[in-house]
Enzyme design. Structure first.
Site, PDB file in Angstrom:
ATOM      1  N   GLY A  49     122.892  65.586 -38.807  1.00  0.00           N
ATOM      2  CA  GLY A  49     123.459  66.728 -39.602  1.00  0.00           C
ATOM      3  C   GLY A  49     123.724  68.018 -39.116  1.00  0.00           C
ATOM      4  O   GLY A  49     122.893  68.434 -38.082  1.00  0.00           O
ATOM      5  N   GLN A  54     124.012  76.879 -38.838  1.00  0.00           N
ATOM      6  CA  GLN A  54     123.588  76.762 -37.501  1.00  0.00           C
ATOM      7  C   GLN A  54     125.018  77.050 -36.685  1.00  0.00           C
ATOM      8  O   GLN A  54     124.633  76.983 -35.372  1.00  0.00           O
ATOM      9  CB  GLN A  54     123.524  75.275 -37.193  1.00  0.00           C
ATOM     10  CG  GLN A  54     122.152  74.809 -38.152  1.00  0.00           C
ATOM     11  CD  GLN A  54     121.821  73.531 -37.878  1.00  0.00           C
ATOM     12  OE1 GLN A  54     122.267  72.690 -38.435  1.00  0.00           O
ATOM     13  NE2 GLN A  54     120.735  73.175 -36.932  1.00  0.00           N
ATOM     14  N   CYS A  96     115.669  69.357 -34.463  1.00  0.00           N
ATOM     15  CA  CYS A  96     116.959  70.400 -34.968  1.00  0.00           C
ATOM     16  C   CYS A  96     117.602  70.827 -33.977  1.00  0.00           C
ATOM     17  O   CYS A  96     117.191  70.901 -33.036  1.00  0.00           O
ATOM     18  CB  CYS A  96     116.087  71.580 -35.743  1.00  0.00           C
ATOM     19  SG  CYS A  96     117.442  72.653 -36.576  1.00  0.00           S
ATOM     20  N   LEU A  97     119.123  70.613 -33.948  1.00  0.00           N
ATOM     21  CA  LEU A  97     119.746  71.204 -33.041  1.00  0.00           C
ATOM     22  C   LEU A  97     119.754  72.608 -32.848  1.00  0.00           C
ATOM     23  O   LEU A  97     120.060  73.377 -31.739  1.00  0.00           O
ATOM     24  CB  LEU A  97     121.187  70.893 -33.445  1.00  0.00           C
ATOM     25  CG  LEU A  97     121.665  69.489 -33.362  1.00  0.00           C
ATOM     26  CD1 LEU A  97     123.308  69.620 -33.700  1.00  0.00           C
ATOM     27  CD2 LEU A  97     121.579  68.817 -32.118  1.00  0.00           C
ATOM     28  N   HIS A 138     116.543  68.588 -45.152  1.00  0.00           N
ATOM     29  CA  HIS A 138     116.213  69.474 -43.895  1.00  0.00           C
ATOM     30  C   HIS A 138     117.426  70.183 -43.633  1.00  0.00           C
ATOM     31  O   HIS A 138     117.577  71.569 -43.713  1.00  0.00           O
ATOM     32  CB  HIS A 138     116.449  68.361 -42.526  1.00  0.00           C
ATOM     33  CG  HIS A 138     116.396  69.061 -41.396  1.00  0.00           C
ATOM     34  ND1 HIS A 138     115.430  68.957 -40.438  1.00  0.00           N
ATOM     35  CD2 HIS A 138     117.348  69.718 -40.828  1.00  0.00           C
ATOM     36  CE1 HIS A 138     115.682  69.623 -39.309  1.00  0.00           C
ATOM     37  NE2 HIS A 138     117.057  70.176 -39.562  1.00  0.00           N
ATOM     38  N   GLU A 139     118.756  69.595 -44.159  1.00  0.00           N
ATOM     39  CA  GLU A 139     120.067  70.573 -43.776  1.00  0.00           C
ATOM     40  C   GLU A 139     120.060  71.427 -45.032  1.00  0.00           C
ATOM     41  O   GLU A 139     120.471  72.838 -45.035  1.00  0.00           O
ATOM     42  CB  GLU A 139     121.096  69.603 -43.954  1.00  0.00           C
ATOM     43  CG  GLU A 139     121.360  68.535 -42.910  1.00  0.00           C
ATOM     44  CD  GLU A 139     121.056  69.007 -41.276  1.00  0.00           C
ATOM     45  OE1 GLU A 139     121.529  70.198 -41.284  1.00  0.00           O
ATOM     46  OE2 GLU A 139     120.675  68.468 -40.558  1.00  0.00           O
ATOM     47  N   HIS A 142     118.309  74.790 -44.524  1.00  0.00           N
ATOM     48  CA  HIS A 142     119.074  75.661 -43.412  1.00  0.00           C
ATOM     49  C   HIS A 142     119.900  76.582 -44.330  1.00  0.00           C
ATOM     50  O   HIS A 142     120.124  78.019 -44.053  1.00  0.00           O
ATOM     51  CB  HIS A 142     120.094  75.016 -42.624  1.00  0.00           C
ATOM     52  CG  HIS A 142     119.442  74.479 -41.490  1.00  0.00           C
ATOM     53  ND1 HIS A 142     118.607  75.256 -40.403  1.00  0.00           N
ATOM     54  CD2 HIS A 142     119.291  73.173 -40.888  1.00  0.00           C
ATOM     55  CE1 HIS A 142     118.200  74.331 -39.701  1.00  0.00           C
ATOM     56  NE2 HIS A 142     118.680  73.259 -39.879  1.00  0.00           N
TER      57      HIS A 142
HETATM   58 ZN    ZN Z   1     118.137  71.488 -38.446  1.00  0.00          ZN
END
Ligand code: ZN
Length: 176
Positions: A49, A54, A96-97, A138-139, A142
């Site tokens: 995701g 991000q 998480c990236l 989660h996304e 953000h």
């Molecule tokens: Zn994340």
């Protein structure tokens, strides 16, 4: 298409509230290319995701996809809203990236219903369970300037990736 640079924890853009997308721009070539770039970036960095903040764009856009039996369908969420949370909770390891090499356990509702525009600008209504539901939350966090570490109620599970592989990977069927 292009691989976009990932904003890492500490970058103020990850703490901002994202702006909604003007539905009129969704069909534009520039916006469609941005969606393609988001998918390419997510696949390149092996995420399941990715949210627009991000990649340093403070707009309400999320992309998701994960192959496999407990996978996630190819999903684009524009201006998403969670309209229902299921009554039961599940605990899952998250990563998480934007937070390199870390994992931690987070408890979240195990089912959500979300309404969002798709890449054609059509309203979609998605009922998601398990990994898909967790990934959506989660996304979407953000978009609110929240990271999974903010959602951890017990920081003692915060784990570096190497230690995760050594001690914890076996017990966890799925990791996001
Ligand atoms: Zn994340």
């Amino acid at each position: 298409m292009a691989i976009l640079p990932i904003a890492k924890v500490g970058n103020p853009i990850l703490r901002q509230i994202s702006k909604p997308v003007d539905p009129d721009v969704i069909s534009s070539r520039k916006f469609q290319e941005f969606l393609d770039d988001m998918f390419e970036t997510m696949f390149h960095f092996e995420g399941i995701g990715l949210a627009a903040p991000q990649v340093a764009r403070s707009e309400q856009v999320v992309v998701m996809e994960c192959q496999g039996t407990d996978g996630i369908p190819h999903t684009v969420l524009i201006n998403p809203k969670i309209i229902f949370y299921g009554p039961s909770q599940s605990e899952m390891w998250e990563g998480c990236l934007s937070i390199d090499n870390m994992r931690g356990k987070v408890v979240r509702p195990s089912m959500v219903r979300v309404q969002a525009l798709d890449r054609r600008g059509t309203l979609q209504d998605i009922e998601a369970n398990g990994l898909y539901a967790v990934c959506i939350q989660h996304e979407m966090d953000h978009l609110l300037g929240k990271l999974f570490i903010d959602r951890m109620t017990d920081l003692s599970t915060l784990t570096q990736l190497e230690e995760f592989d050594a001690y914890w990977r076996e017990e966890s069927a799925t990791v996001i």
